[in-house]
Design a protein around this motif. Structure first.
Motif, mmCIF file in Angstrom:
data_model
loop_
_atom_site.group_PDB
_atom_site.id
_atom_site.type_symbol
_atom_site.label_atom_id
_atom_site.label_comp_id
_atom_site.label_asym_id
_atom_site.label_seq_id
_atom_site.Cartn_x
_atom_site.Cartn_y
_atom_site.Cartn_z
ATOM 1 N N SER A 5 3.739 -3.381 46.838
ATOM 2 C CA SER A 5 3.288 -4.758 46.553
ATOM 3 C C SER A 5 4.406 -5.763 46.820
ATOM 4 O O SER A 5 4.678 -6.662 46.011
ATOM 5 N N LEU A 6 5.080 -5.608 47.968
ATOM 6 C CA LEU A 6 6.191 -6.486 48.314
ATOM 7 C C LEU A 6 5.703 -7.674 49.136
ATOM 8 O O LEU A 6 4.741 -7.565 49.900
ATOM 9 N N ASP A 25 17.043 -8.830 49.733
ATOM 10 C CA ASP A 25 16.111 -8.129 48.855
ATOM 11 C C ASP A 25 16.427 -8.464 47.399
ATOM 12 O O ASP A 25 17.406 -9.158 47.108
ATOM 13 N N GLU A 26 15.598 -7.970 46.511
ATOM 14 C CA GLU A 26 15.789 -8.204 45.069
ATOM 15 C C GLU A 26 16.073 -6.888 44.358
ATOM 16 O O GLU A 26 15.707 -6.704 43.200
ATOM 17 N N GLY A 27 16.754 -5.980 45.069
ATOM 18 C CA GLY A 27 17.059 -4.669 44.496
ATOM 19 C C GLY A 27 18.234 -4.699 43.543
ATOM 20 O O GLY A 27 18.607 -5.741 42.999
ATOM 21 N N ALA A 43 15.965 -2.684 52.944
ATOM 22 C CA ALA A 43 15.502 -3.634 51.930
ATOM 23 C C ALA A 43 14.238 -3.137 51.244
ATOM 24 O O ALA A 43 14.103 -3.227 50.020
ATOM 25 N N VAL A 44 13.299 -2.578 52.012
ATOM 26 C CA VAL A 44 12.065 -2.047 51.427
ATOM 27 C C VAL A 44 12.374 -0.881 50.505
ATOM 28 O O VAL A 44 11.810 -0.750 49.408
#
Length: 362
Positions: free
Chosen positions: A217-218, A277-279, A249-250
């Motif tokens: 759900s990215l 990314d928001e990792g 990133a995914v």
């Protein structure tokens, strides 16, 4: 024969030759007997003094030669840190300096060879692990299907899907290894080609990530300049670098996270691409090593997620071949921002001077 003995022998021969000439002069009545005696004594005395001087003056030469010989012997015995003191006459100082430079060069070459051997052993070990994991998985699922232990259709199809995904994973790893070997094989300069158009590359590349983005759900957001953006890079290479960064990133983004792809044009003639990314982010001490081959921040999680630790190293090799730079930094808030630069292209289609492009052979 030692140098000292050689010089004394030469001095003795010179004295004997002078005395022989005196005897010839006396034979032909050119000198008297008394003159002959005095000249012979003078010659012998001069020879003795000369031999003494030879003995004293040759000692520093012998010491210099001995030091260089001992240094060469230590290097031959495996002590590549052996050096000699650059003392003595000017010529021996120059020889000692050249010897020490040779030692430094040998030591550096040996360290490079040892590092290459260590890297090769690590490469083989990692290859064995990463190849064995999908093979073992495929073998276990195939044996289960072969033994007929799976009866319901849903589980049967799930096993087949797993075998297929592991096959794809194995193929991707083999392709990465092939590309690494190709990039290491050599380069060619001044190759003519058509510059890559960033928007065209992304239009072709992004649909490949549809399933992965939906699975987590990215959201994927792309920000490009309004005008066409051309760079000095082969299209397939730009696509490969962006693909590796987006895959990374995914892999590390949380569910319902946002991935941003941006391109901007600083005033230095380069185009800067970023994938954010928001990792969990990359610790400061790991930001250099993350581009090494097979390096993982979290080895167990990376293996489960399918990463072999090759994508970012391939991206680094490609970017540097085009005289660009690559790196990672902390994003605003949470996550990481991977970036790389490529020279902006003009209307010409010729690679800038000193650019390295790998050559593939069939």
């Amino acid at each position: 024969m030692k140098l000292r003995s050689y010089l004394i022998l030469a001095n003795t021969i010179s004295i004997a030759f002078i005395i022989l000439l005196l005897l010839v002069f006396f034979q032909y009545m050119l000198v008297t007997k008394e003159q002959l005696i005095w000249l012979a004594l003078a010659t012998v005395g001069a020879g003795i003094v000369s031999s003494g001087l030879f003995f004293v003056l040759v000692r520093p030469l012998e010491a210099s030669v001995r030091r260089i010989g001992e240094g060469a012997g230590r290097i031959a015995a495996g002590d590549l840190e052996a050096r000699v003191a650059d003392t003595g006459l000017l010529e021996f100082k120059q020889l000692a300096e050249q010897f020490n430079r040779m030692g430094v060069s040998l030591e550096q070459s040996f360290r490079q060879v040892k590092a290459a051997e260590s890297a090769q052993r690590e490469l083989v070990a990692n290859m064995a692990h990463d190849l064995r994991t999908p093979l073992a998985s495929m073998q276990s699922y195939a044996e289960a299907l072969e033994d007929g232990v799976i009866e319901d259709e849903t589980t049967y199809r799930r096993y087949l899907s797993t075998i297929r995904s592991e096959t794809v994973r194995l193929g991707d790893l083999i392709q990465d290894l092939f590309e690494l070997s190709t990039l290491d094989a050599g380069a060619q300069q001044g190759t003519a080609y058509s510059p890559a158009v960033a928007e065209d590359v992304l239009v072709e590349l992004l649909p490949r990530f549809t399933l992965q983005l939906e699975k987590k759900s990215l959201q994927l957001r792309v920000l490009l300049p309004e005008h066409s953006l051309k760079v000095y890079m082969l299209e397939r290479h730009l696509q490969r670098v962006l693909q590796n960064m987006i895959e990374n990133a995914v892999r590390h983004s949380p569910h319902e996270g946002i991935i941003r792809i941006e391109a901007e044009e600083p005033s230095d003639g380069f185009v800067r691409f970023t994938v954010t990314d928001e990792g969990e982010g990359v610790p400061q001490q790991e930001r250099e090593r993350i581009f090494e081959r097979f390096y993982r921040l979290d080895r167990s999680r990376s293996r489960e997620g399918g990463g072999a630790g090759l994508g970012l190293s391939i991206a680094k090799l490609l970017v540097e071949q085009y005289l660009g730079q690559i790196g990672v930094e902390q994003a605003n808030g949470q996550g990481s921002r991977f970036w790389f630069t490529v020279r902006k292209a003009d209307e010409r289609s010729v690679m800038p001077e000193n650019t390295r492009i790998e050559v593939e052979t069939l």
